[in-house]
Write a protein that holds these residues in place. Structure first.
Motif, PDB file in Angstrom:
ATOM      1  N   ARG A 215       0.834  -1.156  -0.050  1.00  0.00           N
ATOM      2  CA  ARG A 215      -0.090  -0.075   0.171  1.00  0.00           C
ATOM      3  C   ARG A 215       0.900   1.197   0.069  1.00  0.00           C
ATOM      4  O   ARG A 215       1.910   1.181   0.803  1.00  0.00           O
ATOM      5  CB  ARG A 215      -0.785  -0.005   1.105  1.00  0.00           C
ATOM      6  N   LEU A 216       0.434   2.143  -0.648  1.00  0.00           N
ATOM      7  CA  LEU A 216       1.312   3.308  -0.973  1.00  0.00           C
ATOM      8  C   LEU A 216       1.239   4.146   0.464  1.00  0.00           C
ATOM      9  O   LEU A 216       2.377   4.682   0.966  1.00  0.00           O
ATOM     10  CB  LEU A 216       0.917   4.371  -1.836  1.00  0.00           C
ATOM     11  N   SER A 217       0.115   4.012   1.370  1.00  0.00           N
ATOM     12  CA  SER A 217       0.104   4.852   2.607  1.00  0.00           C
ATOM     13  C   SER A 217       1.035   3.980   3.490  1.00  0.00           C
ATOM     14  O   SER A 217       1.381   4.740   4.573  1.00  0.00           O
ATOM     15  CB  SER A 217      -1.229   4.575   3.041  1.00  0.00           C
ATOM     16  N   GLU A 218       1.531   2.857   3.330  1.00  0.00           N
ATOM     17  CA  GLU A 218       2.471   2.288   4.286  1.00  0.00           C
ATOM     18  C   GLU A 218       3.749   2.219   3.546  1.00  0.00           C
ATOM     19  O   GLU A 218       4.714   1.502   4.439  1.00  0.00           O
ATOM     20  CB  GLU A 218       1.876   0.905   4.423  1.00  0.00           C
ATOM     21  N   ALA A 219       4.205   2.734   2.285  1.00  0.00           N
ATOM     22  CA  ALA A 219       5.503   2.818   1.994  1.00  0.00           C
ATOM     23  C   ALA A 219       6.479   3.608   2.409  1.00  0.00           C
ATOM     24  O   ALA A 219       6.316   4.536   3.201  1.00  0.00           O
ATOM     25  CB  ALA A 219       5.285   2.777   0.524  1.00  0.00           C
ATOM     26  N   ASP A 220       7.756   3.204   2.188  1.00  0.00           N
ATOM     27  CA  ASP A 220       8.693   4.209   2.671  1.00  0.00           C
ATOM     28  C   ASP A 220       8.728   5.497   1.968  1.00  0.00           C
ATOM     29  O   ASP A 220       8.043   5.540   1.049  1.00  0.00           O
ATOM     30  CB  ASP A 220      10.174   3.366   2.649  1.00  0.00           C
ATOM     31  N   GLU A 221       9.495   6.274   2.448  1.00  0.00           N
ATOM     32  CA  GLU A 221       9.600   7.828   1.659  1.00  0.00           C
ATOM     33  C   GLU A 221      10.288   7.871   0.646  1.00  0.00           C
ATOM     34  O   GLU A 221      10.341   8.695  -0.324  1.00  0.00           O
ATOM     35  CB  GLU A 221       9.882   8.777   2.785  1.00  0.00           C
ATOM     36  N   VAL A 222      11.243   6.881   0.495  1.00  0.00           N
ATOM     37  CA  VAL A 222      12.142   6.886  -0.468  1.00  0.00           C
ATOM     38  C   VAL A 222      11.930   5.313  -1.604  1.00  0.00           C
ATOM     39  O   VAL A 222      11.734   4.504  -0.773  1.00  0.00           O
ATOM     40  CB  VAL A 222      13.579   6.810  -0.056  1.00  0.00           C
ATOM     41  N   THR A 223      11.801   5.911  -2.737  1.00  0.00           N
ATOM     42  CA  THR A 223      11.548   4.520  -3.394  1.00  0.00           C
ATOM     43  C   THR A 223      12.347   4.467  -4.638  1.00  0.00           C
ATOM     44  O   THR A 223      12.878   5.339  -5.169  1.00  0.00           O
ATOM     45  CB  THR A 223      10.087   4.654  -4.058  1.00  0.00           C
ATOM     46  N   PRO A 224      12.851   3.545  -5.200  1.00  0.00           N
ATOM     47  CA  PRO A 224      13.760   2.983  -6.548  1.00  0.00           C
ATOM     48  C   PRO A 224      12.906   3.789  -7.457  1.00  0.00           C
ATOM     49  O   PRO A 224      11.899   3.907  -7.830  1.00  0.00           O
ATOM     50  CB  PRO A 224      13.815   1.253  -6.473  1.00  0.00           C
ATOM     51  N   TYR A 225      14.091   3.905  -8.609  1.00  0.00           N
ATOM     52  CA  TYR A 225      13.649   4.630  -9.667  1.00  0.00           C
ATOM     53  C   TYR A 225      12.445   3.782 -10.449  1.00  0.00           C
ATOM     54  O   TYR A 225      11.449   4.282 -11.053  1.00  0.00           O
ATOM     55  CB  TYR A 225      14.594   4.697 -10.836  1.00  0.00           C
ATOM     56  N   PHE A 226      12.797   2.355 -10.394  1.00  0.00           N
ATOM     57  CA  PHE A 226      11.807   1.575 -11.271  1.00  0.00           C
ATOM     58  C   PHE A 226      10.679   1.245 -10.208  1.00  0.00           C
ATOM     59  O   PHE A 226      10.362   0.266  -9.675  1.00  0.00           O
ATOM     60  CB  PHE A 226      12.530   0.211 -11.654  1.00  0.00           C
ATOM     61  N   SER A 227       9.691   2.277 -10.091  1.00  0.00           N
ATOM     62  CA  SER A 227       8.386   2.109  -9.094  1.00  0.00           C
ATOM     63  C   SER A 227       7.103   2.703  -9.967  1.00  0.00           C
ATOM     64  O   SER A 227       7.548   3.642 -10.675  1.00  0.00           O
ATOM     65  CB  SER A 227       8.899   2.712  -7.916  1.00  0.00           C
ATOM     66  N   ILE A 228       6.300   2.120  -9.766  1.00  0.00           N
ATOM     67  CA  ILE A 228       4.662   2.701 -10.396  1.00  0.00           C
ATOM     68  C   ILE A 228       3.744   2.539  -9.547  1.00  0.00           C
ATOM     69  O   ILE A 228       3.553   1.416  -8.551  1.00  0.00           O
ATOM     70  CB  ILE A 228       4.690   1.711 -11.605  1.00  0.00           C
TER      71      ILE A 228
END
Length: 238
Positions: A215-228
């Motif tokens: 869930r986006l609401s539970e994800a880290d504040e930093v994400t890899p380039y290959f993320s959608i």
């Protein structure tokens, strides 16, 4: 006479390449691919073990990625020179040889090759082999259909202004957001404003090693380039 063949490699898993793409990569004598300076390049990594010994490789290293904001005129100038230079090199090579250009996803769906394609017109014969898009690999990884019935799918770039992201997300049935990176905090706020944050999922490195779906609401504040980010449609009702 040779030609330039851009091959769509799909979302990242080599087994999701088309039969045609696999055949062209394995039989290529000249292979070009985009990459960030000092990196292996995602497209090149997808075909590890498929390129034969003695194949001539042409890493096309971007002169700038995030060092300058894309709205800066210098950013556009540097990239325009880069694409023009490589269009000339590929056209010269294609006069006598066939060169395969690697492209993750589908070349005609926000792919960097589009900038070469337009510059190669009238200079060389060009062929494009389509591939499965990265977003298709990502929404499949969630295990839920992205669209139902008459849902309209909207694809957004997280680089858009926050108010525009919120407005478009509010009106969308099903939603895919690409080019996230450092825009993740802005995207969270926009989806929250649109009332869609709770339904949003983020898929990191879809179909690749290290894939993560949450869930986006539970994800880290930093994400890899290959993320959608995906928001599934619920089916239009009268």
């Amino acid at each position: 006479m040779g030609k330039v063949i851009c091959v769509g490699l799909g979302p990242g898993d080599p087994e999701l390449m088309s039969v045609r793409a696999d055949r062209l990569v394995r039989s290529a004598a000249h292979v070009a691919y985009f990459r960030k300076a000092g990196r292996a390049g995602q497209a090149r990594q997808i075909v590890n073990g498929m390129i034969g010994a003695g194949v001539k490789e042409y890493p096309m290293e971007y002169p700038v990625t995030t060092e300058i904001h894309f709205s800066d005129p210098e950013y556009n100038r540097l990239l325009a020179e880069f694409y023009e230079d490589w269009a000339k090199k590929l056209a010269s090579l294609a006069a006598t040889e066939t060169v395969v250009v690697l492209c993750e996803g589908d070349p005609f769906f926000y792919g960097s090759f589009m900038h070469l394609h337009s510059r190669l017109q009238g200079r060389a014969e060009v062929e494009v082999v389509p591939g499965i898009t990265g977003m298709s690999g990502c929404w499949t990884a969630t295990g839920v259909p992205i669209t139902w019935g008459d849902d309209v799918l909207t694809v957004l770039m997280a680089t858009l202004p926050e108010d525009e992201l919120a407005a478009r997300a509010r009106e969308a049935d099903a939603l895919v957001v690409m080019k996230i990176g450092r825009n993740l905090p802005k995207l969270r706020r926009a989806l929250a404003t649109a009332g869609r944050l709770g339904a949003a999922w983020i898929v990191e490195r879809g179909t690749m090693e290290g894939q993560r779906v949450q869930r986006l609401s539970e994800a880290d504040e930093v994400t890899p380039y290959f993320s959608i980010v995906v928001v599934h449609g619920q089916g239009r009702r009268p």
